[in-house]
Design an enzyme around this catalytic site. Sequence first.
Site, PDB file in Angstrom:
ATOM      1  N   THR A 168       7.090   9.365 -74.721  1.00 17.11           N
ATOM      2  CA  THR A 168       8.152   9.105 -75.683  1.00 17.11           C
ATOM      3  C   THR A 168       9.309  10.073 -75.479  1.00 17.11           C
ATOM      4  O   THR A 168      10.478   9.669 -75.454  1.00 17.11           O
ATOM      5  CB  THR A 168       7.605   9.221 -77.126  1.00 17.11           C
ATOM      6  OG1 THR A 168       6.427   8.417 -77.244  1.00 17.11           O
ATOM      7  CG2 THR A 168       8.628   8.755 -78.140  1.00 17.11           C
ATOM      8  N   THR A 169       8.986  11.340 -75.316  1.00 15.76           N
ATOM      9  CA  THR A 169      10.016  12.360 -75.107  1.00 15.76           C
ATOM     10  C   THR A 169      10.848  12.031 -73.879  1.00 15.76           C
ATOM     11  O   THR A 169      12.083  12.086 -73.916  1.00 15.76           O
ATOM     12  CB  THR A 169       9.368  13.755 -74.958  1.00 15.76           C
ATOM     13  OG1 THR A 169       8.600  14.038 -76.132  1.00 15.76           O
ATOM     14  CG2 THR A 169      10.408  14.832 -74.747  1.00 15.76           C
ATOM     15  N   LYS A 219      11.244  16.591 -81.386  1.00 13.93           N
ATOM     16  CA  LYS A 219      11.923  15.819 -80.336  1.00 13.93           C
ATOM     17  C   LYS A 219      13.445  15.908 -80.451  1.00 13.93           C
ATOM     18  O   LYS A 219      14.142  16.043 -79.448  1.00 13.93           O
ATOM     19  CB  LYS A 219      11.457  14.368 -80.350  1.00 13.93           C
ATOM     20  CG  LYS A 219      10.031  14.203 -79.846  1.00 13.93           C
ATOM     21  CD  LYS A 219       9.644  12.760 -79.724  1.00 13.93           C
ATOM     22  CE  LYS A 219       8.160  12.549 -79.481  1.00 13.93           C
ATOM     23  NZ  LYS A 219       7.492  13.442 -78.574  1.00 13.93           N
ATOM     24  N   SER A 261       2.491   8.921 -73.004  1.00 15.61           N
ATOM     25  CA  SER A 261       2.732   9.649 -74.241  1.00 15.61           C
ATOM     26  C   SER A 261       1.629  10.700 -74.397  1.00 15.61           C
ATOM     27  O   SER A 261       0.482  10.468 -73.990  1.00 15.61           O
ATOM     28  CB  SER A 261       2.710   8.663 -75.407  1.00 15.61           C
ATOM     29  OG  SER A 261       3.075   9.301 -76.598  1.00 15.61           O
ATOM     30  N   GLY A 262       1.972  11.857 -74.971  1.00 10.90           N
ATOM     31  CA  GLY A 262       1.016  12.957 -75.094  1.00 10.90           C
ATOM     32  C   GLY A 262      -0.345  12.552 -75.627  1.00 10.90           C
ATOM     33  O   GLY A 262      -1.372  12.790 -74.977  1.00 10.90           O
ATOM     34  N   HIS A 283      -3.893  15.209 -81.255  1.00  9.60           N
ATOM     35  CA  HIS A 283      -4.243  15.590 -79.887  1.00  9.60           C
ATOM     36  C   HIS A 283      -4.112  17.102 -79.667  1.00  9.60           C
ATOM     37  O   HIS A 283      -3.886  17.552 -78.550  1.00  9.60           O
ATOM     38  CB  HIS A 283      -3.413  14.790 -78.884  1.00  9.60           C
ATOM     39  CG  HIS A 283      -1.942  15.067 -78.941  1.00  9.60           C
ATOM     40  ND1 HIS A 283      -1.165  14.744 -80.017  1.00  9.60           N
ATOM     41  CD2 HIS A 283      -1.110  15.652 -78.045  1.00  9.60           C
ATOM     42  CE1 HIS A 283       0.082  15.119 -79.785  1.00  9.60           C
ATOM     43  NE2 HIS A 283       0.135  15.678 -78.597  1.00  9.60           N
ATOM     44  N   THR A 333       6.449  14.017 -71.134  1.00  8.60           N
ATOM     45  CA  THR A 333       5.479  13.078 -71.671  1.00  8.60           C
ATOM     46  C   THR A 333       6.254  11.866 -72.189  1.00  8.60           C
ATOM     47  O   THR A 333       7.451  11.943 -72.444  1.00  8.60           O
ATOM     48  CB  THR A 333       4.632  13.747 -72.768  1.00  8.60           C
ATOM     49  OG1 THR A 333       5.487  14.413 -73.684  1.00  8.60           O
ATOM     50  CG2 THR A 333       3.643  14.740 -72.167  1.00  8.60           C
ATOM     51  N   ASP A 342      -0.423  14.655 -71.982  1.00  9.54           N
ATOM     52  CA  ASP A 342      -0.661  16.099 -71.899  1.00  9.54           C
ATOM     53  C   ASP A 342      -1.642  16.404 -70.772  1.00  9.54           C
ATOM     54  O   ASP A 342      -1.479  17.378 -70.030  1.00  9.54           O
ATOM     55  CB  ASP A 342      -1.214  16.640 -73.225  1.00  9.54           C
ATOM     56  CG  ASP A 342      -0.232  16.503 -74.374  1.00  9.54           C
ATOM     57  OD1 ASP A 342       0.984  16.589 -74.126  1.00  9.54           O
ATOM     58  OD2 ASP A 342      -0.687  16.317 -75.518  1.00  9.54           O
ATOM     59  N   HIS A 370       6.558  18.000 -79.681  1.00 14.15           N
ATOM     60  CA  HIS A 370       5.873  17.302 -80.767  1.00 14.15           C
ATOM     61  C   HIS A 370       6.886  16.403 -81.476  1.00 14.15           C
ATOM     62  O   HIS A 370       8.100  16.640 -81.398  1.00 14.15           O
ATOM     63  CB  HIS A 370       5.278  18.302 -81.755  1.00 14.15           C
ATOM     64  CG  HIS A 370       3.999  18.907 -81.296  1.00 14.15           C
ATOM     65  ND1 HIS A 370       3.583  20.147 -81.684  1.00 14.15           N
ATOM     66  CD2 HIS A 370       3.025  18.438 -80.479  1.00 14.15           C
ATOM     67  CE1 HIS A 370       2.417  20.420 -81.145  1.00 14.15           C
ATOM     68  NE2 HIS A 370       2.059  19.399 -80.400  1.00 14.15           N
TER      69      HIS A 370
END
Length: 152
Positions: free
Chosen positions: A47-48, A23, A65-66, A98, A45, A71, A19
């Site tokens: 951005t991470t 991060k 991105s999630g 989300h 995912t 996800d 989340h």
Amino acid sequence: MHTTTRTLTQHKRIALVAHDSCKKNLLNWTQKHKEALKPHILYATGTTGHILERETGLSIQSLLSGPMGGDQQLGGLIAEKKIDMMIFFWDPMNAAPHDPDVKALMRIATVWNIPVAINQSSADFLLTSVLFEQDVEIDVPDYEGYLKERLA
């Protein structure tokens, strides 16, 4: 449901998820364990994944991105037996838009019986387990048997 077995090889396919508020913690954890993670195939995912790859130099397969579907992509990879374990630093104190996707991801990880770490301590335990660097048999749903029963 009946089960069958699946082999998680010594070279694991590992999902890294966090989340937004976690991060930095995941980045610090990944930097600390960079050498242990290097021989494995890493997914994250969006951005991470980009942050981890940029800051650690590790090769990361970045998904969306999630909140944009990452996800769900990850859940699909788990169901297809293309992810062996998941490290998910999640924030239990803040709701995310989300959250239903996160719940679905955790459900799929549980259905397919993959090891999941949800914080630094559990991630450390997974990574330092003697099972981490060897082939391991796990029980998984017997989907073929399930399908036969449903179609009978």
